[in-house]
Design a protein around this motif. Structure first.
Motif, PDB file in Angstrom:
ATOM      1  N   ALA A  12      47.465  44.542  28.314  1.00 21.45           N
ATOM      2  CA  ALA A  12      47.579  44.540  29.775  1.00 21.45           C
ATOM      3  C   ALA A  12      46.782  43.402  30.396  1.00 21.45           C
ATOM      4  N   GLU A  13      47.231  42.969  31.541  1.00 20.29           N
ATOM      5  CA  GLU A  13      46.511  41.964  32.330  1.00 20.29           C
ATOM      6  C   GLU A  13      45.445  42.684  33.156  1.00 20.29           C
ATOM      7  N   LEU A  14      44.187  42.412  32.869  1.00 20.18           N
ATOM      8  CA  LEU A  14      43.072  43.126  33.496  1.00 20.18           C
ATOM      9  C   LEU A  14      42.373  42.245  34.522  1.00 20.18           C
ATOM     10  N   THR A  15      42.193  42.790  35.724  1.00 20.47           N
ATOM     11  CA  THR A  15      41.364  42.164  36.743  1.00 20.47           C
ATOM     12  C   THR A  15      40.187  43.086  37.014  1.00 20.47           C
ATOM     13  N   ALA A  16      38.992  42.633  36.653  1.00 26.43           N
ATOM     14  CA  ALA A  16      37.774  43.417  36.834  1.00 26.43           C
ATOM     15  C   ALA A  16      37.003  42.866  38.024  1.00 26.43           C
ATOM     16  N   THR A  17      36.642  43.732  38.958  1.00 28.10           N
ATOM     17  CA  THR A  17      35.975  43.302  40.181  1.00 28.10           C
ATOM     18  C   THR A  17      34.665  44.045  40.378  1.00 28.10           C
ATOM     19  N   ASP A  18      33.773  43.431  41.131  1.00 31.67           N
ATOM     20  CA  ASP A  18      32.525  44.076  41.533  1.00 31.67           C
ATOM     21  C   ASP A  18      32.010  43.376  42.779  1.00 31.67           C
ATOM     22  N   ILE A  19      31.281  44.112  43.589  1.00 32.75           N
ATOM     23  CA  ILE A  19      30.700  43.525  44.788  1.00 32.75           C
ATOM     24  C   ILE A  19      29.533  42.613  44.460  1.00 32.75           C
ATOM     25  N   SER A  20      28.971  42.776  43.244  1.00 33.60           N
ATOM     26  CA  SER A  20      27.788  42.011  42.839  1.00 33.60           C
ATOM     27  C   SER A  20      28.145  40.914  41.845  1.00 33.60           C
TER      28      SER A  20
END
Length: 259
Positions: A70-78
């Motif tokens: 799968a194509e993964l986009t990992a995000t975080d505010i920091s």
């Protein structure tokens, strides 16, 4: 949204990124359960995944292992947390700084949106869930964990016993979360309790600082040193340990494409 508060949250987690994993016992367990729930919901046919609040990558690495194609986009505010997660070397994905409450995407795009212990930092949890649900493809699911009202109950009680109010944010009850997800298709929520062996007030404070959870509820004024000592004594008189109530939720976009 309170941009100043969000910046404080980002800074606090960035400062904790290097040592976060050493303090994050309940966080590891919650991330594994989110991944388990997601795999039961969508074991295959997953091409795009969005993670909200990836932290140092507990859930991120699990996602990669379970859906390697799968194509993964990992995000975080920091940015500091993102840097820590990306440095692990076991994840092939896209990392981007983003406030999960204000996603930088438009329209149905993801088969799975997953998050573990990030939603408690949203200003508007119900609105945030609705915005993320609109990013799901037909048949896609949003599965998440967040803090529940029963978290740190003994620490709160110690403040109350001293005639004070804890700075721990006001987390939702399970019934409140069920109300939020109930208007969505396949809306479902349950809770799990996780013991936290603190060994006293200093241990609890060290745990909270270690994971970066040091931004108090809006408007809370720090305790004086004398009041803090009273609270610490009351907490230890009640056993000196505490726990998490973690809420888990799921919503699914109908195959018809209707939100």
């Amino acid at each position: 949204m309170n941009e100043a508060r969000k910046q404080r949250i980002s800074d606090a987690f960035g400062a904790a990124a290097a040592h976060y994993d050493a303090y994050a016992g309940p966080q590891r367990l919650a991330a594994t359960l989110v991944a388990d729930l997601a795999q039961r919901q969508r074991p295959d046919g997953v091409t795009r995944i969005l993670e909200i609040g990836c932290g140092t990558g507990f859930l991120t690495r699990d996602i990669q292992a379970r859906w390697p194609g799968a194509e993964l986009t990992a995000t975080d505010i920091s940015p500091g947390m993102l840097e820590q997660a990306a440095a692990n070397g076991r994840v092939a994905g896209r990392f981007m700084t983003m406030d999960g409450e204000a996603p930088l995407f438009d329209g149905p795009w993801f088969d799975l949106i997953l998050s573990s212990l990030a939603f408690q930092w949203f200003d508007d949890l119900e609105g945030g869930i609705a915005r993320l649900a609109r990013l799901l493809r037909p048949g896609g699911s949003l599965i998440f964990s967040t803090m529940g009202q029963g978290s740190f109950a003994r620490w709160r009680a110690a403040h109350t016993a001293c005639g004070l109010v804890a700075g721990v944010p006001d987390y939702p009850s399970l019934d409140a979360l069920r109300g939020m997800v109930g208007s969505h298709a396949d809306g479902f929520a349950f809770d799990e309790d996780y013991a936290l062996a603190c060994g006293g007030a200093r241990g609890l404070i060290a745990h909270l600082k270690g994971i970066g959870a040091v931004v108090p509820s809006e408007g809370h004024r720090p305790l004086t040193p004398a009041d803090l000592r009273r609270v610490m004594a009351a907490f230890e008189a009640d056993g000196g340990d505490d726990g998490y109530q973690i809420l888990f939720g799921r919503v699914t976009r109908p195959l018809s494409g209707t939100a």
